[in-house]
Design a protein around this motif. Sequence first.
Motif, PDB file in Angstrom:
ATOM      1  N   LEU A  76     -28.900  13.928  42.316  1.00 54.51           N
ATOM      2  CA  LEU A  76     -27.773  13.209  42.352  1.00 54.51           C
ATOM      3  C   LEU A  76     -26.431  13.985  42.609  1.00 54.51           C
ATOM      4  O   LEU A  76     -25.634  13.530  43.495  1.00 54.51           O
ATOM      5  N   PHE A  77     -26.555  15.180  42.030  1.00 56.90           N
ATOM      6  CA  PHE A  77     -25.490  15.910  42.334  1.00 56.90           C
ATOM      7  C   PHE A  77     -25.268  16.699  43.835  1.00 56.90           C
ATOM      8  O   PHE A  77     -24.341  16.588  44.261  1.00 56.90           O
ATOM      9  N   TYR A  78     -26.505  17.005  44.117  1.00 54.90           N
ATOM     10  CA  TYR A  78     -26.661  17.615  45.378  1.00 54.90           C
ATOM     11  C   TYR A  78     -26.384  16.736  46.707  1.00 54.90           C
ATOM     12  O   TYR A  78     -25.315  16.766  47.514  1.00 54.90           O
ATOM     13  N   PHE A  79     -27.178  15.541  46.595  1.00 52.53           N
ATOM     14  CA  PHE A  79     -26.904  14.750  47.849  1.00 52.53           C
ATOM     15  C   PHE A  79     -25.905  13.793  47.555  1.00 52.53           C
ATOM     16  O   PHE A  79     -24.975  13.352  48.464  1.00 52.53           O
ATOM     17  N   GLY A  80     -25.573  13.334  46.390  1.00 55.19           N
ATOM     18  CA  GLY A  80     -24.354  12.568  46.281  1.00 55.19           C
ATOM     19  C   GLY A  80     -22.903  13.334  46.283  1.00 55.19           C
ATOM     20  O   GLY A  80     -21.948  12.636  46.702  1.00 55.19           O
ATOM     21  N   VAL A  85     -18.234  14.467  49.499  1.00 57.60           N
ATOM     22  CA  VAL A  85     -17.418  15.667  50.294  1.00 57.60           C
ATOM     23  C   VAL A  85     -17.411  15.029  51.641  1.00 57.60           C
ATOM     24  O   VAL A  85     -16.310  15.288  52.366  1.00 57.60           O
ATOM     25  N   THR A  86     -18.533  14.615  52.350  1.00 57.04           N
ATOM     26  CA  THR A  86     -18.322  14.092  53.902  1.00 57.04           C
ATOM     27  C   THR A  86     -17.697  12.899  53.962  1.00 57.04           C
ATOM     28  O   THR A  86     -16.636  13.184  55.012  1.00 57.04           O
ATOM     29  N   THR A  87     -17.624  12.223  52.965  1.00 58.71           N
ATOM     30  CA  THR A  87     -16.768  11.002  53.144  1.00 58.71           C
ATOM     31  C   THR A  87     -15.300  11.424  53.049  1.00 58.71           C
ATOM     32  O   THR A  87     -14.160  10.636  53.840  1.00 58.71           O
ATOM     33  N   VAL A  88     -14.808  12.316  51.965  1.00 56.50           N
ATOM     34  CA  VAL A  88     -13.536  12.750  51.975  1.00 56.50           C
ATOM     35  C   VAL A  88     -13.061  13.340  53.265  1.00 56.50           C
ATOM     36  O   VAL A  88     -11.927  13.196  53.670  1.00 56.50           O
ATOM     37  N   ILE A  98     -20.930  17.175  55.513  1.00 56.02           N
ATOM     38  CA  ILE A  98     -20.337  18.410  55.260  1.00 56.02           C
ATOM     39  C   ILE A  98     -21.360  18.604  53.839  1.00 56.02           C
ATOM     40  O   ILE A  98     -21.392  18.114  52.910  1.00 56.02           O
ATOM     41  N   GLY A  99     -21.956  19.992  53.593  1.00 58.55           N
ATOM     42  CA  GLY A  99     -23.002  20.170  52.557  1.00 58.55           C
ATOM     43  C   GLY A  99     -22.014  20.887  51.523  1.00 58.55           C
ATOM     44  O   GLY A  99     -21.109  21.318  51.818  1.00 58.55           O
TER      45      GLY A  99
END
Length: 240
Positions: A76-80, A85-88, A98-99
């Motif tokens: 949840l924390f890694y992919f979520g 971050v990608t959305t922002v 953005i990973g």
Amino acid sequence: MSILELLGFGADGWGGVLLLAAAMTVAVTLTALLIGALLGALIASAKLSGLRILRVAGDCYTTVFRGVPELLVIYLFYFGGSTFVTTVGRWFGAQGFIGVPPFLIGALAVGLISGAYQAEVYRAAVLAVSRGELEAARAVGMPTLLMMRRILIPQVLRFALPGIGNVWQLSLKDSALISVTGLAELLRTSQVAAGSTHQYFVFFIVGGTLYLLMTMISNRVFNHAEARVGRTFRTNFARH
């Protein structure tokens, strides 16, 4: 290539890589333990608070992070986190995926889990402190901060150390789950080495041995710390 050459420190050996991976595992676990210590202290304070809303919030935190599988929390924390971050980033014109840093997310996820267990350890340690000593300190007009420094915190540390040692071992094992993020910790490196050389049995045995070695060293460190805190407490008690 012989097993000694595979595990050596030469150009084709994996010895140095495995030791660096073990150091990465310790670094992740230590970071997670520190994050968990801060969160655990806050949650323990909430659960001991006189405010019902804080007690309920503390109970919800410990129930969720002790009840949900550790691997699911990491996912949840890694992919979520990467999705967030990608959305922002897209709001500010960034393109593509953005990973998030695997070390940061892994330590944070394991730290949140560790915090749920540490909260219970700290809460039990506070409840184990003699109420009479605290009441006597208040009766003689001892300031709250001085009472915490001289009476509460030393005894909480003494009672909490065995539990913190158990939480450390739990976090050390949970750190292996961070391999799903691609971080080159011990389990991930053992998998890569095994896949590259097809010596699965050898490298998984070596990885397990390094985990056991870290566990043994950790036990010695915590046992020494418990003995030293116990001696200090007895010395201070004898003086007073």
